[in-house]
Design a protein around this motif. Structure first.
Motif, PDB file in Angstrom:
ATOM      1  N   MET A   1      28.951  16.386  41.513  1.00 33.39           N
ATOM      2  CA  MET A   1      28.725  17.842  41.694  1.00 33.39           C
ATOM      3  C   MET A   1      29.330  18.068  43.146  1.00 33.39           C
ATOM      4  O   MET A   1      29.831  19.089  43.260  1.00 33.39           O
ATOM      5  CB  MET A   1      27.238  18.203  41.954  1.00 33.39           C
ATOM      6  CG  MET A   1      27.005  19.685  42.291  1.00 33.39           C
ATOM      7  SD  MET A   1      27.567  20.763  40.747  1.00 33.39           S
ATOM      8  CE  MET A   1      27.393  22.173  41.609  1.00 33.39           C
ATOM      9  N   ALA A   2      29.109  17.130  44.264  1.00 36.39           N
ATOM     10  CA  ALA A   2      29.572  17.388  45.608  1.00 36.39           C
ATOM     11  C   ALA A   2      31.096  17.540  45.764  1.00 36.39           C
ATOM     12  O   ALA A   2      31.710  18.188  46.305  1.00 36.39           O
ATOM     13  CB  ALA A   2      29.086  16.260  46.542  1.00 36.39           C
ATOM     14  N   GLY A   3      31.651  16.553  44.849  1.00 36.66           N
ATOM     15  CA  GLY A   3      33.105  16.412  44.911  1.00 36.66           C
ATOM     16  C   GLY A   3      33.656  17.903  44.238  1.00 36.66           C
ATOM     17  O   GLY A   3      34.681  18.286  44.809  1.00 36.66           O
TER      18      GLY A   3
ATOM     19  N   ASP B   1      33.557  18.122  53.675  1.00 34.02           N
ATOM     20  CA  ASP B   1      32.342  17.354  53.173  1.00 34.02           C
ATOM     21  C   ASP B   1      31.116  18.213  52.972  1.00 34.02           C
ATOM     22  O   ASP B   1      30.442  18.832  53.759  1.00 34.02           O
ATOM     23  CB  ASP B   1      31.881  16.366  54.372  1.00 34.02           C
ATOM     24  CG  ASP B   1      30.989  15.166  53.828  1.00 34.02           C
ATOM     25  OD1 ASP B   1      30.207  15.449  53.035  1.00 34.02           O
ATOM     26  OD2 ASP B   1      30.980  14.005  54.448  1.00 34.02           O
ATOM     27  N   CYS B   2      30.905  18.192  51.709  1.00 36.05           N
ATOM     28  CA  CYS B   2      29.647  19.128  51.405  1.00 36.05           C
ATOM     29  C   CYS B   2      28.435  18.364  51.100  1.00 36.05           C
ATOM     30  O   CYS B   2      27.308  18.872  50.612  1.00 36.05           O
ATOM     31  CB  CYS B   2      29.987  19.863  50.025  1.00 36.05           C
ATOM     32  SG  CYS B   2      31.232  20.952  50.194  1.00 36.05           S
ATOM     33  N   GLU B   3      28.286  17.064  51.584  1.00 37.01           N
ATOM     34  CA  GLU B   3      27.176  15.985  51.358  1.00 37.01           C
ATOM     35  C   GLU B   3      26.293  15.926  52.366  1.00 37.01           C
ATOM     36  O   GLU B   3      25.155  15.553  52.487  1.00 37.01           O
ATOM     37  CB  GLU B   3      27.742  14.741  50.626  1.00 37.01           C
ATOM     38  CG  GLU B   3      28.155  14.802  49.358  1.00 37.01           C
ATOM     39  CD  GLU B   3      28.405  13.496  48.937  1.00 37.01           C
ATOM     40  OE1 GLU B   3      29.406  12.621  49.344  1.00 37.01           O
ATOM     41  OE2 GLU B   3      27.812  12.915  47.848  1.00 37.01           O
ATOM     42  N   LYS B   4      26.854  15.895  53.650  1.00 36.93           N
ATOM     43  CA  LYS B   4      25.943  15.690  55.072  1.00 36.93           C
ATOM     44  C   LYS B   4      24.775  16.599  55.309  1.00 36.93           C
ATOM     45  O   LYS B   4      23.815  16.156  55.717  1.00 36.93           O
ATOM     46  CB  LYS B   4      26.884  15.522  56.175  1.00 36.93           C
ATOM     47  CG  LYS B   4      27.757  14.432  56.028  1.00 36.93           C
ATOM     48  CD  LYS B   4      28.646  14.480  57.196  1.00 36.93           C
ATOM     49  CE  LYS B   4      29.794  13.082  57.398  1.00 36.93           C
ATOM     50  NZ  LYS B   4      30.467  13.404  58.733  1.00 36.93           N
ATOM     51  N   ILE B   5      24.948  17.820  54.859  1.00 40.40           N
ATOM     52  CA  ILE B   5      23.906  18.772  55.355  1.00 40.40           C
ATOM     53  C   ILE B   5      23.622  19.684  54.281  1.00 40.40           C
ATOM     54  O   ILE B   5      24.553  20.299  53.742  1.00 40.40           O
ATOM     55  CB  ILE B   5      24.551  19.691  56.674  1.00 40.40           C
ATOM     56  CG1 ILE B   5      25.061  18.717  57.873  1.00 40.40           C
ATOM     57  CG2 ILE B   5      23.330  20.751  57.120  1.00 40.40           C
ATOM     58  CD1 ILE B   5      25.667  19.412  58.959  1.00 40.40           C
TER      59      ILE B   5
ATOM     60  N   GLU C   1      30.736  20.701  55.766  1.00 39.29           N
ATOM     61  CA  GLU C   1      31.347  20.603  57.131  1.00 39.29           C
ATOM     62  C   GLU C   1      32.861  20.423  56.740  1.00 39.29           C
ATOM     63  O   GLU C   1      33.274  19.550  56.092  1.00 39.29           O
ATOM     64  CB  GLU C   1      30.931  19.228  57.805  1.00 39.29           C
ATOM     65  CG  GLU C   1      31.314  18.804  58.918  1.00 39.29           C
ATOM     66  CD  GLU C   1      31.045  17.120  59.470  1.00 39.29           C
ATOM     67  OE1 GLU C   1      30.102  17.030  59.936  1.00 39.29           O
ATOM     68  OE2 GLU C   1      31.837  16.547  58.987  1.00 39.29           O
ATOM     69  N   VAL C   2      33.465  21.041  57.704  1.00 40.12           N
ATOM     70  CA  VAL C   2      34.970  21.397  57.556  1.00 40.12           C
ATOM     71  C   VAL C   2      35.648  20.803  58.924  1.00 40.12           C
ATOM     72  O   VAL C   2      35.194  21.298  60.048  1.00 40.12           O
ATOM     73  CB  VAL C   2      35.530  22.792  57.341  1.00 40.12           C
ATOM     74  CG1 VAL C   2      36.976  22.945  57.198  1.00 40.12           C
ATOM     75  CG2 VAL C   2      34.621  23.343  56.145  1.00 40.12           C
TER      76      VAL C   2
END
Length: 256
Positions: free
Chosen positions: A1-3, A26-30, A35-36
């Motif tokens: 899903m994150a991908g 990166d949509c998994e860290k927070i 995070e872009v």
């Protein structure tokens, strides 16, 4: 899903910020945010890439400034400056090329201007951890963070020099809890080096840490948002880590 989220956000950002070359999403860290990174710049968007967020993300459980830690990974010399430049990029749809934003230009957001010379006379004696050769002819004041790798490297260099070190911890990377423990320790110097090495040190009782508050206030007032900051006896300022030979010559340059 994150991908899938990252691919979707990347596609939307290419449309909405066409002149900003993206490095990573990166949509998994927070939770709830992506995070872009765009070169040395860092900002956040929601998973629909409708809302762009400029500022700090602070983890209240670990008491860590996640934004500052990530900026340090991207570019140790910029630390917090990248977020300000990302703000300008996002606001104008401009290039995220790492160029310095002109001070005072309308619509631009710039990082605080750090001084070339600092007057430390307004700082109280409290809040300083003095170590090294206390009777040395040369002394240096350093503003540091216990989670800063370059600060650890700098203290290791200074340990091998004939110099009195006045260390003033500031919490750039969410390290105030460590600073409190070191400052309140019976043997501050021993605790300081143990903290940098990640080694355990005896847990002290609570003490008055208003001096550390003064360090933080002074840092904010003078735009000291990165560590380490090195201040010579005559007030001359260096930002960032320097090797032993450089520091020895620089310190000699301040002698009258």
């Amino acid at each position: 899903m994150a991908g899938k989220d990252e691919a979707k956000v990347s596609l939307l950002l290419k449309t909405r910020l066409p002149k900003t070359p993206l490095t990573k999403v990166d949509c998994e860290k927070i939770d709830g945010l992506c995070e872009v990174t765009a070169g040395a710049n860092l900002f956040y968007v929601n998973h629909g890439a409708r809302y762009l967020i400029i500022g700090r993300v602070y983890d209240m459980e670990t008491r860590q400034d996640l934004t500052a830690a990530r900026l340090l990974e991207i570019n140790p010399d910029m630390l917090v400056g990248g977020a300000a430049k990302a703000n300008a990029v996002a606001a104008e749809g401009g290039e995220a090329d790492g160029a310095t934003t002109p001070v005072g230009k309308p619509g631009k957001v710039t990082a605080p201007v750090r001084p070339v010379v600092l007057n430390l006379s307004g700082l109280p004696s409290d809040g300083a951890i003095v170590w090294g050769n206390r009777t040395a002819k040369q002394s240096v004041t350093i503003f540091t963070d216990f989670r800063c790798g370059y600060c650890r490297a700098l203290t290791n260099v200074l340990r091998g020099m004939d110099v009195k070190v006045v260390e003033r911890p500031i919490s750039v990377l969410g390290s105030r809890d460590i600073a409190d423990r070191v400052y309140c320790s019976k043997n501050q110097e021993q605790a300081l080096h143990a903290a940098y090495a990640g080694e355990p040190f005896k847990g002290p009782t609570a003490c008055d840490t208003k001096g550390l508050d003064a360090n933080e206030r002074f840092a904010r007032e003078h735009g000291l948002n990165a560590t380490p900051i090195i201040v010579r006896g005559d007030g001359a300022v260096l930002e960032g880590y320097r090797p032993k030979e450089f520091l020895e010559a620089w310190l000699r340059g301040g002698q009258s």
